[in-house]
Scaffold this motif. Sequence first.
Motif, PDB file in Angstrom:
ATOM      1  N   PHE A 231      17.168  44.160  37.018  1.00 47.59           N
ATOM      2  CA  PHE A 231      18.118  44.854  37.883  1.00 47.59           C
ATOM      3  C   PHE A 231      19.335  43.949  38.049  1.00 47.59           C
ATOM      4  CE2 PHE A 231      14.227  46.796  40.298  1.00 47.59           C
ATOM      5  CZ  PHE A 231      14.065  47.749  39.305  1.00 47.59           C
ATOM      6  N   LEU A 232      20.417  44.522  38.580  1.00 51.07           N
ATOM      7  CA  LEU A 232      21.630  43.718  38.808  1.00 51.07           C
ATOM      8  C   LEU A 232      22.085  43.857  40.256  1.00 51.07           C
ATOM      9  CD1 LEU A 232      23.999  42.021  37.561  1.00 51.07           C
ATOM     10  CD2 LEU A 232      25.209  44.182  37.271  1.00 51.07           C
ATOM     11  N   GLN A 233      22.340  42.724  40.904  1.00 51.56           N
ATOM     12  CA  GLN A 233      22.956  42.759  42.242  1.00 51.56           C
ATOM     13  C   GLN A 233      24.453  42.609  42.060  1.00 51.56           C
ATOM     14  OE1 GLN A 233      24.317  39.607  43.604  1.00 51.56           O
ATOM     15  NE2 GLN A 233      25.167  40.678  45.363  1.00 51.56           N
ATOM     16  N   LEU A 234      25.213  43.427  42.777  1.00 57.18           N
ATOM     17  CA  LEU A 234      26.664  43.443  42.571  1.00 57.18           C
ATOM     18  C   LEU A 234      27.429  43.098  43.841  1.00 57.18           C
ATOM     19  CD1 LEU A 234      28.976  44.255  40.562  1.00 57.18           C
ATOM     20  CD2 LEU A 234      28.966  46.471  41.707  1.00 57.18           C
ATOM     21  N   TYR A 235      28.279  42.080  43.737  1.00 56.73           N
ATOM     22  CA  TYR A 235      29.353  41.907  44.716  1.00 56.73           C
ATOM     23  C   TYR A 235      30.576  42.566  44.120  1.00 56.73           C
ATOM     24  CZ  TYR A 235      27.064  38.786  47.963  1.00 56.73           C
ATOM     25  OH  TYR A 235      26.234  38.280  48.922  1.00 56.73           O
ATOM     26  N   ALA A 264      28.195  42.448  53.197  1.00 59.76           N
ATOM     27  CA  ALA A 264      28.893  41.155  53.164  1.00 59.76           C
ATOM     28  C   ALA A 264      30.398  41.303  52.924  1.00 59.76           C
ATOM     29  CB  ALA A 264      28.256  40.258  52.097  1.00 59.76           C
ATOM     30  N   PRO A 265      31.097  42.126  53.733  1.00 60.00           N
ATOM     31  CA  PRO A 265      32.558  42.190  53.574  1.00 60.00           C
ATOM     32  C   PRO A 265      33.192  40.827  53.893  1.00 60.00           C
ATOM     33  CG  PRO A 265      31.882  43.335  55.574  1.00 60.00           C
ATOM     34  CD  PRO A 265      30.631  42.971  54.841  1.00 60.00           C
ATOM     35  N   GLN A 266      32.510  40.060  54.695  1.00 56.76           N
ATOM     36  CA  GLN A 266      32.883  38.663  54.925  1.00 56.76           C
ATOM     37  C   GLN A 266      31.568  37.889  55.002  1.00 56.76           C
ATOM     38  OE1 GLN A 266      35.382  37.764  58.321  1.00 56.76           O
ATOM     39  NE2 GLN A 266      34.636  35.677  58.418  1.00 56.76           N
ATOM     40  N   LEU A 267      31.573  36.668  54.518  1.00 56.46           N
ATOM     41  CA  LEU A 267      30.313  35.922  54.583  1.00 56.46           C
ATOM     42  C   LEU A 267      30.047  35.423  55.990  1.00 56.46           C
ATOM     43  CD1 LEU A 267      28.995  33.909  51.689  1.00 56.46           C
ATOM     44  CD2 LEU A 267      29.409  36.354  51.889  1.00 56.46           C
ATOM     45  N   SER A 306      35.622  34.489  47.870  1.00 56.76           N
ATOM     46  CA  SER A 306      36.876  35.149  48.238  1.00 56.76           C
ATOM     47  C   SER A 306      37.191  36.366  47.367  1.00 56.76           C
ATOM     48  CB  SER A 306      38.032  34.151  48.166  1.00 56.76           C
ATOM     49  OG  SER A 306      38.037  33.569  46.887  1.00 56.76           O
ATOM     50  N   PHE A 307      36.481  36.514  46.239  1.00 57.69           N
ATOM     51  CA  PHE A 307      36.753  37.667  45.374  1.00 57.69           C
ATOM     52  C   PHE A 307      36.141  38.957  45.916  1.00 57.69           C
ATOM     53  CE2 PHE A 307      32.549  36.417  44.172  1.00 57.69           C
ATOM     54  CZ  PHE A 307      31.923  37.606  43.810  1.00 57.69           C
ATOM     55  N   ILE A 308      35.225  38.836  46.892  1.00 56.53           N
ATOM     56  CA  ILE A 308      34.502  40.025  47.373  1.00 56.53           C
ATOM     57  C   ILE A 308      35.447  40.928  48.167  1.00 56.53           C
ATOM     58  CG2 ILE A 308      32.586  40.840  48.810  1.00 56.53           C
ATOM     59  CD1 ILE A 308      31.188  38.142  48.228  1.00 56.53           C
ATOM     60  N   ASP A 309      35.371  42.225  47.882  1.00 59.94           N
ATOM     61  CA  ASP A 309      36.337  43.171  48.451  1.00 59.94           C
ATOM     62  C   ASP A 309      35.878  43.703  49.807  1.00 59.94           C
ATOM     63  OD1 ASP A 309      38.203  45.046  49.024  1.00 59.94           O
ATOM     64  OD2 ASP A 309      38.038  46.114  47.114  1.00 59.94           O
TER      65      ASP A 309
END
Length: 495
Positions: A231-235, A264-267, A306-309
Motif C-alpha cells: 500500500f502507499l501512504q500519501l502526503y 496533518a495539515p500542520q505537524l 513544508s511541502f505538505i498542502d
Amino acid sequence: MAYSNCYSRPHASRESCWIIVHNRVYDITDFLEEHPGGSKIILRYAGQDATAAYEPIHPPDMISSNLPPEKHIGIAAAGTNAHKGPQTEEQKQREILLASRPPLDEILNLHDFEAVARAVLPDKAWAYYSSASDDEIAIRENRAAYQRVWFLPRILRDVTSVDWSTTILGQKSSLPIYISATALGKLGHPDGELNLTRAAAKHGIIQMIPTLASCSFDEIVDAAQPGQPLFLQLYVNRDREVTKKYVQHAEKRGVKALFITVDAPQLGRREKDMRMKFVDDGGTAKVQEGQAGVKKDQGIARAISSFIDPSLSWKDIPWFRSITNMPIILKGVASSQDAIMALEANVQGIVLSNHGGRQLDNSRSGLENLVDIVAALKTRGPWPNPNFSVFIDGGVRRASDVLKALALGASAVGVGRGFLYAFSAYGQAGVERAIEILRDEFEMNLRLLGARTLSDIGSDMVDASGLHTHAGLTPEDNLFSATCMVWSLVLRVKL
Ligand code: 173
C-alpha cells in the motif's frame, strides 16, 4: 563552536558551499536558505562528506534530481569519504550497545523491542520516533484505551485448528495487521524500510510505504517479491502535479491501495524531537539574550514537512478519484461526521487514527472512536460494508489488542512503531520475530476466546462499556516530569 573549523576548508562557507553526497560533489550555495532544515545543518558539513547525515532523512535522489545540472560539480576525490572514515565516539558507543542486545529469542513481546530500541538508538532517532505532541497524552491514551476493553470468551467450541488469516482491501494477509507507514527508517537501521519489505514478503503481510521513507519508493518496490501486495501512504504536495505523478507511478508499479493522510495539515509539536534540535545546535549555553527570535524549534519532522498542502479539502477527493483506480482510504479520521462524509464521498475506507499521538494531543484513540463511528455507519447502509473498510491504528502491541478492535468492527489494524522498533533493534530479523510473536499470540488468544476464525469474533466477545471512562486512568505524566527535570538541571548548572 561546532563548525568554526569548517571555514578553514575550501568551499565551506556561506559564500561558497560544496558538499559530498554518495561520492558526488554538489554546489549548494544558492540553496542554503531554501533548505527546509535550515542552512546551519548544511554548513556543518560544508566542504565535507555529508552522506551519513543526509541519508536517513532524504530520499537517495533528492539532491541529484533537485539541483540544476550546473551545480553537480563532479566525483569526489578518493579519501574524501568522511562517512566511511574513522568511527565517531557516537558510532563506537552504538556498536557497544548493539553488541550487548539480548539474543532475539529472548524477546517475548513487542514491548521488549521498544526497550531495546530505546537503549540502542542514537538519541536523535529515539527522540524522533518516540515523540508525540504536546504533553503526550494521546499517545499514552492509545495504549490505555485497549486496557479498558475486556474479553467475554466462549467455551467448548473445538478450537483444535484456528486460523487468523484474512484479506485486506482484497489482498491476502497472514495476519489481520498491516505495517503502517512511519517516516525516516534509516534513522533506526541502515536498511531502513527494506527491513519491513523483506520481512513482510517472508511472512505474507502488507507494508504501507511512507511518502517520507528514507529509501526511495522504487527501492522499496524493487525489494518486494513478485506479487507482494504493497500500500502507499500519501502526503499531498502543494504542487498537485508532483502528487499526481507520484500516485500514478505507484499504481503503475502495482501498489494496491492509496492511504491519504488527512490529519496533518500542520505537524504537531513533538517536543522531544524539537529539543534534539537544540542539542544538535550545540546546547542551550549558546543561546544569547536577545536571540529569542532565532528559529531553533523545528525538529526533524517539521523541518521536512513544508511541502505538505494544508489546503487539502473534501473538494479534492474527486480529483484523486480521477487520477487513480486504486482504492482510496482516508487516514486519520476521528469523528462520526467525517466517517459519514467519507462514505458519501465514495472512498473505499478510513483509518481511525490520532497519528500515533503525534498530531492533535488529547484527541481520542482510534479504538474509542471505533465504537461511535461503527454505530454511525450502521445507520447509513449495510454493515459490514464490503465496499467500505474501517481500519484503526495507534498503540497496538498485542494480538489481543487487534482482536478487541476486530470485535468492535475494524477490518484490520495498522502497526507502526511496533515494527519500527523491531527493525531499529534487530533489523529484518527483528521484524520477522515480531510477526512470529504476534502469530503465536493470535493462536493462543483465538483458542482462549473460543473462536476458530476471525469471523467468529464479534461484539458479543468484548465488554467495551468502560471504554469511554477516562477518569483516573491516565497514566503518570512522564514527559512533564522529564521536562521539569531537564530544565531544573540546566538552570542549576548555569547558576
Ligand atoms: O508523524 C510523523 O512524523 C510524520 O508523519 C511526518 C510528517 C512529515 C515529515 C516527517 C514525518
